[in-house]
Design a protein around this motif. Structure first.
Motif, PDB file in Angstrom:
ATOM      1  N   MET A  73       5.056  -1.193  11.716  1.00  0.00           N
ATOM      2  CA  MET A  73       5.628  -1.320  10.370  1.00  0.00           C
ATOM      3  C   MET A  73       4.829  -2.307   9.532  1.00  0.00           C
ATOM      4  O   MET A  73       4.568  -2.073   8.351  1.00  0.00           O
ATOM      5  N   PHE A  74       4.423  -3.426  10.131  1.00  0.00           N
ATOM      6  CA  PHE A  74       3.674  -4.435   9.395  1.00  0.00           C
ATOM      7  C   PHE A  74       2.303  -3.909   8.968  1.00  0.00           C
ATOM      8  O   PHE A  74       1.919  -4.039   7.804  1.00  0.00           O
ATOM      9  N   LEU A  75       1.566  -3.312   9.915  1.00  0.00           N
ATOM     10  CA  LEU A  75       0.260  -2.759   9.576  1.00  0.00           C
ATOM     11  C   LEU A  75       0.376  -1.629   8.560  1.00  0.00           C
ATOM     12  O   LEU A  75      -0.434  -1.525   7.635  1.00  0.00           O
ATOM     13  N   GLY A  76       1.372  -0.781   8.730  1.00  0.00           N
ATOM     14  CA  GLY A  76       1.588   0.304   7.780  1.00  0.00           C
ATOM     15  C   GLY A  76       1.945  -0.204   6.400  1.00  0.00           C
ATOM     16  O   GLY A  76       1.468   0.311   5.389  1.00  0.00           O
ATOM     17  N   GLY A  77       2.774  -1.236   6.341  1.00  0.00           N
ATOM     18  CA  GLY A  77       3.116  -1.831   5.051  1.00  0.00           C
ATOM     19  C   GLY A  77       1.908  -2.453   4.376  1.00  0.00           C
ATOM     20  O   GLY A  77       1.715  -2.312   3.157  1.00  0.00           O
ATOM     21  N   ALA A  78       1.077  -3.129   5.159  1.00  0.00           N
ATOM     22  CA  ALA A  78      -0.130  -3.744   4.592  1.00  0.00           C
ATOM     23  C   ALA A  78      -1.098  -2.678   4.080  1.00  0.00           C
ATOM     24  O   ALA A  78      -1.670  -2.812   2.982  1.00  0.00           O
ATOM     25  N   LEU A  79      -1.279  -1.618   4.852  1.00  0.00           N
ATOM     26  CA  LEU A  79      -2.151  -0.538   4.387  1.00  0.00           C
ATOM     27  C   LEU A  79      -1.537   0.199   3.197  1.00  0.00           C
ATOM     28  O   LEU A  79      -2.253   0.696   2.328  1.00  0.00           O
ATOM     29  N   GLY A  80      -0.211   0.259   3.154  1.00  0.00           N
ATOM     30  CA  GLY A  80       0.465   0.871   2.005  1.00  0.00           C
ATOM     31  C   GLY A  80       0.272   0.074   0.728  1.00  0.00           C
ATOM     32  O   GLY A  80       0.136   0.644  -0.353  1.00  0.00           O
ATOM     33  N   VAL A  81       0.261  -1.257   0.850  1.00  0.00           N
ATOM     34  CA  VAL A  81      -0.010  -2.092  -0.323  1.00  0.00           C
ATOM     35  C   VAL A  81      -1.423  -1.832  -0.815  1.00  0.00           C
ATOM     36  O   VAL A  81      -1.667  -1.742  -2.026  1.00  0.00           O
ATOM     37  N   LEU A  82      -2.370  -1.690   0.107  1.00  0.00           N
ATOM     38  CA  LEU A  82      -3.739  -1.347  -0.299  1.00  0.00           C
ATOM     39  C   LEU A  82      -3.800   0.036  -0.934  1.00  0.00           C
ATOM     40  O   LEU A  82      -4.513   0.235  -1.919  1.00  0.00           O
ATOM     41  N   ALA A  83      -3.072   0.990  -0.372  1.00  0.00           N
ATOM     42  CA  ALA A  83      -3.076   2.348  -0.919  1.00  0.00           C
ATOM     43  C   ALA A  83      -2.388   2.423  -2.273  1.00  0.00           C
ATOM     44  O   ALA A  83      -2.660   3.331  -3.057  1.00  0.00           O
ATOM     45  N   SER A  84      -1.520   1.457  -2.562  1.00  0.00           N
ATOM     46  CA  SER A  84      -0.819   1.499  -3.850  1.00  0.00           C
ATOM     47  C   SER A  84      -1.748   1.216  -5.022  1.00  0.00           C
ATOM     48  O   SER A  84      -1.351   1.395  -6.173  1.00  0.00           O
ATOM     49  N   GLN A  85      -2.979   0.808  -4.739  1.00  0.00           N
ATOM     50  CA  GLN A  85      -3.958   0.605  -5.797  1.00  0.00           C
ATOM     51  C   GLN A  85      -4.535   1.925  -6.311  1.00  0.00           C
ATOM     52  O   GLN A  85      -5.214   1.941  -7.335  1.00  0.00           O
ATOM     53  N   LEU A  86      -4.251   3.001  -5.605  1.00  0.00           N
ATOM     54  CA  LEU A  86      -4.698   4.316  -6.059  1.00  0.00           C
ATOM     55  C   LEU A  86      -3.934   4.700  -7.319  1.00  0.00           C
ATOM     56  O   LEU A  86      -2.764   4.342  -7.487  1.00  0.00           O
ATOM     57  N   PRO A  87      -4.566   5.439  -8.222  1.00  0.00           N
ATOM     58  CA  PRO A  87      -3.878   5.816  -9.462  1.00  0.00           C
ATOM     59  C   PRO A  87      -2.649   6.694  -9.206  1.00  0.00           C
ATOM     60  O   PRO A  87      -2.711   7.643  -8.430  1.00  0.00           O
ATOM     61  N   GLY A  88      -1.552   6.343  -9.831  1.00  0.00           N
ATOM     62  CA  GLY A  88      -0.339   7.145  -9.758  1.00  0.00           C
ATOM     63  C   GLY A  88       0.569   6.841  -8.588  1.00  0.00           C
ATOM     64  O   GLY A  88       1.589   7.503  -8.423  1.00  0.00           O
TER      65      GLY A  88
END
Length: 109
Positions: free
Chosen positions: A8-23
């Motif tokens: 969950m922690f690694l996925g959340g961290a990668l999700g924060v990085l992915a949230s920089q994608l447009p939209g």
């Protein structure tokens, strides 16, 4: 404990990085990351969708549920395809090589 919370922690961290994608919003990115990493580590897709949805629903991320379902399905299929055959329930026969090219032939002493 175990592999659930690190996933969950690694996925959340990668999700924060992915949230920089447009939209893609921050909440949706965290939900996608948590769901995808949890299913990749545990191999339980329904629980991963439920877990990610429960975590992001308190922040108003219930709209991200279809995205979480798609991310979990893609991560599950990808992780199952990338597993070596002997880990997927098929035991290699004597003399046959596994996915890494290592022979299962016994050495003589």
């Amino acid at each position: 404990g175990g592999p659930v919370f690190p996933g969950m922690f690694l996925g959340g961290a990668l999700g924060v990085l992915a949230s920089q994608l447009p939209g893609l919003s921050m909440i949706a990115g965290v939900g996608l990351g948590i769901g995808a990493m949890t299913v990749a580590m545990l191999g339980i897709p329904m629980t991963s969708v439920l877990l990610a949805t429960v975590v992001v629903s308190s922040s108003g991320g219930l709209d991200a549920t279809p995205l979480v379902i798609i991310a979990v399905a893609v991560a599950y299929v990808t992780s199952e395809r990338l597993k070596p055959r002997f880990l997927a329930g098929r035991v290699p026969k004597t003399g046959e090589t596994d996915a890494g090219g290592a022979s299962t032939r016994r050495r003589r002493r």
